[in-house]
Design an enzyme around this catalytic site. Sequence first.
Site, short mmCIF file in Angstrom:
data_model
loop_
_atom_site.label_atom_id
_atom_site.label_comp_id
_atom_site.label_asym_id
_atom_site.label_seq_id
_atom_site.Cartn_x
_atom_site.Cartn_y
_atom_site.Cartn_z
N ARG A 194 27.94 33.92 -18.67
CA ARG A 194 28.60 34.74 -17.64
C ARG A 194 27.74 35.99 -17.40
O ARG A 194 26.82 36.29 -18.15
CB ARG A 194 30.01 35.13 -18.06
CG ARG A 194 30.13 35.68 -19.47
CD ARG A 194 31.20 36.71 -19.62
NE ARG A 194 30.97 37.85 -18.75
CZ ARG A 194 30.10 38.83 -19.02
NH1 ARG A 194 29.35 38.79 -20.11
NH2 ARG A 194 29.95 39.83 -18.19
N GLY A 195 28.09 36.70 -16.33
CA GLY A 195 27.29 37.84 -15.90
C GLY A 195 26.43 37.42 -14.74
O GLY A 195 25.68 36.44 -14.84
N ALA A 196 26.53 38.13 -13.63
CA ALA A 196 25.87 37.69 -12.40
C ALA A 196 24.37 37.41 -12.58
O ALA A 196 23.89 36.33 -12.19
CB ALA A 196 26.10 38.72 -11.29
N ARG B 201 30.76 29.32 -9.56
CA ARG B 201 31.26 30.71 -9.48
C ARG B 201 30.95 31.22 -8.08
O ARG B 201 29.82 31.59 -7.78
CB ARG B 201 30.59 31.62 -10.52
CG ARG B 201 30.74 31.23 -11.98
CD ARG B 201 32.18 31.30 -12.49
NE ARG B 201 32.82 32.59 -12.31
CZ ARG B 201 32.69 33.65 -13.12
NH1 ARG B 201 31.90 33.57 -14.17
NH2 ARG B 201 33.35 34.77 -12.89
N GLN C 126 36.31 41.17 -21.09
CA GLN C 126 34.85 41.31 -21.22
C GLN C 126 34.45 42.67 -21.78
O GLN C 126 33.32 42.83 -22.26
CB GLN C 126 34.17 41.09 -19.86
CG GLN C 126 34.22 39.67 -19.36
CD GLN C 126 35.30 39.48 -18.31
OE1 GLN C 126 36.39 40.03 -18.42
NE2 GLN C 126 35.00 38.71 -17.28
N ASP D 102 28.78 42.01 -8.81
CA ASP D 102 28.52 40.59 -8.63
C ASP D 102 28.01 40.28 -7.23
O ASP D 102 27.32 39.29 -7.03
CB ASP D 102 29.79 39.78 -8.91
CG ASP D 102 30.08 39.71 -10.40
OD1 ASP D 102 29.76 38.68 -11.01
OD2 ASP D 102 30.60 40.69 -10.95
N ASN E 123 33.14 43.52 -7.77
CA ASN E 123 32.92 43.55 -9.22
C ASN E 123 34.20 43.06 -9.89
O ASN E 123 35.21 42.79 -9.23
CB ASN E 123 32.55 44.96 -9.69
CG ASN E 123 31.98 44.96 -11.10
OD1 ASN E 123 31.09 44.17 -11.42
ND2 ASN E 123 32.49 45.83 -11.95
N LYS E 124 34.16 42.93 -11.19
CA LYS E 124 35.28 42.39 -11.94
C LYS E 124 36.59 43.09 -11.57
O LYS E 124 36.62 44.30 -11.36
CB LYS E 124 35.00 42.51 -13.44
CG LYS E 124 36.05 41.91 -14.34
CD LYS E 124 36.31 40.43 -14.03
CE LYS E 124 35.09 39.56 -14.17
NZ LYS E 124 35.36 38.14 -13.91
#
Length: 345
Positions: free
Chosen positions: A34-36, A71, A183, A223, A233-234
């Site tokens: 995970r993580g863009a 995603r 996260q 993201d 973003n998240k």
Amino acid sequence: MLTLDQTLLPHEERWIRLERWTDVAEAISTMRVRGAPLIGAAAAYGVALAAREDPSDGALDRAAATLLGTRPTAVNLRWALERTRRALGRVPEEEREAAAYHEAAAICEADVAANRSIGEHGGKLLRALAARNPDRPVRVLTHCNAGRLATVAWGTATAPVYLAHAEGLPVHVWVSETRPRSQGLLTAWELARAGVAHTVVTDSACGHLLARGEVDVCLVGTDRTTARGDVANKIGTYPKALAAREAGVPFYVAAPSSSIDWSLASGAAIPIEERDGDEVRVVGGVVDGARRSARILDRATDVANPAFDITPARLITGLITERGVALATRAALADLFPEHADASS
């Protein structure tokens, strides 16, 4: 391809081997990876694995389409897949596997360099804040995990913190837990390993900290960033930006150019991933050394679980890119990245 299974952190550190491109797709979809920036790099290696199985255009297009669908919000994924497919389109089939691995490695190297530069530009901001209050640490509020775990190295939002810490600048990080995937616990895990002072707080406590003057700067990742500076973003980022504006605290976004979608003008056009409701209904942890999960909501309870929200450009103090800090405006971004000016007009 070896990767750290992030769904097991912070309780267990386990490396897993992804041997087929479908393994990469599954790992991205389930957030083992995970993580863009990292999912973009992983997807590029996924194309290399696909080329090993079948280097034909049709097979590679099918693999890329599946990887892209894992995603939908993070634009790094699309950027890396398109870059890799362009590179493979220029070489014969028998050379495509090697070319794909070469391109994936180049994407990784570029990520490391971009994040290091973001750290240097962001570090100047932290040093300026430190000069105003030399008797205490710079207090940074972050959200989600935009650290080393989310990238190939350094992280985006954490890169300025790591570089400042290495230089001996006192920094304290308020780590927002970031429900429902938590996260923030990943951020706390990696900050602890780096020896950076930090405190985990509930998402709902962040406005309180900002109102009490206990935060000097908000620093988050992205993201997807539009050509005019809106940021996806998240989920939970937008309320922090609102509270920061009310409290007069600067709100910066660490935004490598690979996360900028030059084709979009408005954040309203960014697709927002809706994830499984059981991420909210079920919580997990460790009991007596064993992983356990507990259901906190009945299965029949309706749950909305958007993975991201949009922070409009007007709430963002600046975008920290590998080329410098820009206002969150179309003109400022175009000045830093003139090669994309036409695409963003």
